[in-house]
Design an enzyme around this catalytic site. Structure first.
Site, PDB file in Angstrom:
ATOM      1  N   HIS A  64      89.952  37.964 -27.945  1.00 27.02           N
ATOM      2  CA  HIS A  64      90.032  38.373 -27.376  1.00 27.02           C
ATOM      3  C   HIS A  64      91.574  38.569 -27.226  1.00 27.02           C
ATOM      4  O   HIS A  64      92.009  37.922 -26.145  1.00 27.02           O
ATOM      5  CB  HIS A  64      89.737  38.963 -25.792  1.00 27.02           C
ATOM      6  CG  HIS A  64      88.082  38.590 -25.392  1.00 27.02           C
ATOM      7  ND1 HIS A  64      88.113  40.391 -25.164  1.00 27.02           N
ATOM      8  CD2 HIS A  64      86.883  37.656 -25.767  1.00 27.02           C
ATOM      9  CE1 HIS A  64      86.088  40.138 -25.173  1.00 27.02           C
ATOM     10  NE2 HIS A  64      85.848  39.361 -25.404  1.00 27.02           N
ATOM     11  N   GLU A 210      75.399  36.167 -20.422  1.00 30.41           N
ATOM     12  CA  GLU A 210      76.721  34.704 -20.293  1.00 30.41           C
ATOM     13  C   GLU A 210      76.064  34.439 -18.961  1.00 30.41           C
ATOM     14  O   GLU A 210      76.135  33.066 -19.146  1.00 30.41           O
ATOM     15  CB  GLU A 210      77.816  35.931 -19.960  1.00 30.41           C
ATOM     16  CG  GLU A 210      78.876  34.946 -20.174  1.00 30.41           C
ATOM     17  CD  GLU A 210      80.509  35.642 -20.379  1.00 30.41           C
ATOM     18  OE1 GLU A 210      80.229  37.415 -20.570  1.00 30.41           O
ATOM     19  OE2 GLU A 210      81.792  34.945 -20.187  1.00 30.41           O
TER      20      GLU A 210
END
Ligand code: BEZ
Ligand code: FE2
Length: 406
Positions: A64, A210
């Protein structure tokens, strides 16, 4: 025509001594040095580096860039406190993250041999950096939004970002789609986005399972996510389940990031549907999410890549730092086999996952190379992958589409 040679060349998971590679934009021939010399007498030879190992350009499938300004802002250690801090500091972090900073982040990846990235773009603020860097970029336009009142506007914005990113294929940027997460994307927009991906034949990626908190929320609408959704979204139930979310991707192989808390039956479905996994061990450690069971992936034959995630959940984008972390964290796995497996995860397997014609040193593949230099001659050839991971911080040379950038 140019020729590059190294003490060892990584071909199909093995190290070949005294090989040379003839290339233009693509690889023209790979053979022992003498054979290449005879075949291409007029080609330009690049000076050989001592104790060198030639790899295909390395691939970081999940990063990211828009959060590259984070160093000591976000709250590490546990997932929900981190997510709270992302929401709180998001504006500050994105405002201070300039295009120059994102280009620098790309350069730091290039220094570590990364010629291809999968950039997860939440807002499209990283498009300029991605069209400026010489790297190949799979530009994953991210879709987010679980609130039915705002999903249409968010979907329209996503389509606009997708279309903008589709204009730069000559800059090696390929538009793609990322679903933020099962807890943050409404099932109706998920359906639209997957249909859009199929129509465009775009790559698809999604964060999945996650944290343990995510599992708990999706299963029982309970746990740490409860007060989070209460506070920020006035929502008291999850909008989907693990099964429904995963089934949304049936028939369209998707690159799922993390999957740390996937259970056997979800992993079996992932295997059956030919999905793949991006493994981000440092991000998982820093956000208190635990450790992916790589042996289980191996048993189920699920292809995986190794990725850094962003500087929002890591301290560097150096792929060798990530390789070392993976090597140390998965201590139950044979050291030598794991070293080789991890190299495959950031070369040929990552390229197959991203549908790219790179990641291998073989005829007709893109001429993307990362040349590394070992500190001295390797005493055992079978340990070159291990020595590469332990001793490399920066590559000596990097080529993308036949052009040298380092
Ligand atoms: C949502 O839109 O539901 C959402 C966005 C960011 C984080 C979590 C949830
Ligand atoms: Fe991520």
């Amino acid at each position: 025509m140019k020729i590059i040679t190294a003490d060892y060349t990584y071909i199909d998971g093995r190290y070949h001594k005294a090989y040379a590679v003839a290339f233009e934009k693509k690889i023209v021939a790979v053979a022992p040095v003498e054979t290449i010399r005879e075949q291409y007498p007029d080609a330009e030879w690049i000076e050989k580096v001592s104790h060198s190992v030639l790899y295909p350009g390395l691939i970081n499938t999940h990063v990211h860039l828009e959060f590259s300004s984070n160093k000591t802002t976000l709250n590490y250690g546990s997932y929900l406190p981190w997510l709270h801090s992302v929401i709180e500091d998001r504006n500050h972090l994105t405002e201070t993250c300039t295009t120059e900073m994102m280009i620098e982040a790309c350069q730091s990846m290039m220094q570590s041999g990364v010629s291809t990235i999968g950039a997860i773009s939440s807002m499209g603020l990283d498009l300029d950096a991605c069209t400026t860097t010489p790297q190949r970029v799979i530009f994953f336009n991210e879709l987010i939004g679980s609130n039915p009142q705002t999903v249409d506007a968010l979907y329209d914005d996503f389509i606009q970002r997708y279309n903008s990113s589709a204009e730069y294929t000559e800059k090696r940027v390929t538009p793609a789609i990322a679903i933020h997460a099962p807890y943050s994307v409404h099932p109706i927009v998920l359906k639209k986005a997957v249909a859009f991906a199929k129509e465009k034949q775009s790559l698809l990626s999604a964060h999945f399972l996650e944290s343990q908190a995510e599992r708990q929320w999706l299963t029982h609408s309970k746990g740490e996510f409860k007060s989070f959704f209460d506070t920020f979204f006035n929502q008291n139930r999850a909008t989907t389940t693990i099964e429904a979310f995963l089934s949304g991707f049936d028939g369209y192989p998707t690159h799922f990031t993390h999957c740390v808390h996937a259970k056997e039956k979800e992993l079996e479905k992932i295997a059956r549907e030919k999905h793949t996994i991006a493994h981000c061990p440092r991000s998982n450690r820093l956000l208190g999410c635990g450790k992916l069971d790589l042996q289980r992936l191996e048993r189920l034959d699920i292809p995986f890549s190794l990725a850094t995630d962003g500087l929002s959940s890591n301290n560097s984008l150096n792929i060798f730092d990530e390789l070392r972390a993976a090597l140390m964290m998965h201590h139950e796995t044979n050291l030598h086999m794991l070293s080789l497996r991890l190299i495959r995860a950031i070369t040929s397997d990552a390229a197959k996952i991203l549908h790219l014609n790179c990641g291998q040193i073989a005829q007709e593949y893109e001429a993307d190379f990362a040349l590394i230099q070992l500190p001295e001659e390797p005493k055992r050839e079978e340990d070159i992958a291990l020595w590469t991971i332990l001793h490399t911080n920066q590559v000596t040379e990097l080529y993308i589409e036949g052009e040298r950038y380092i």
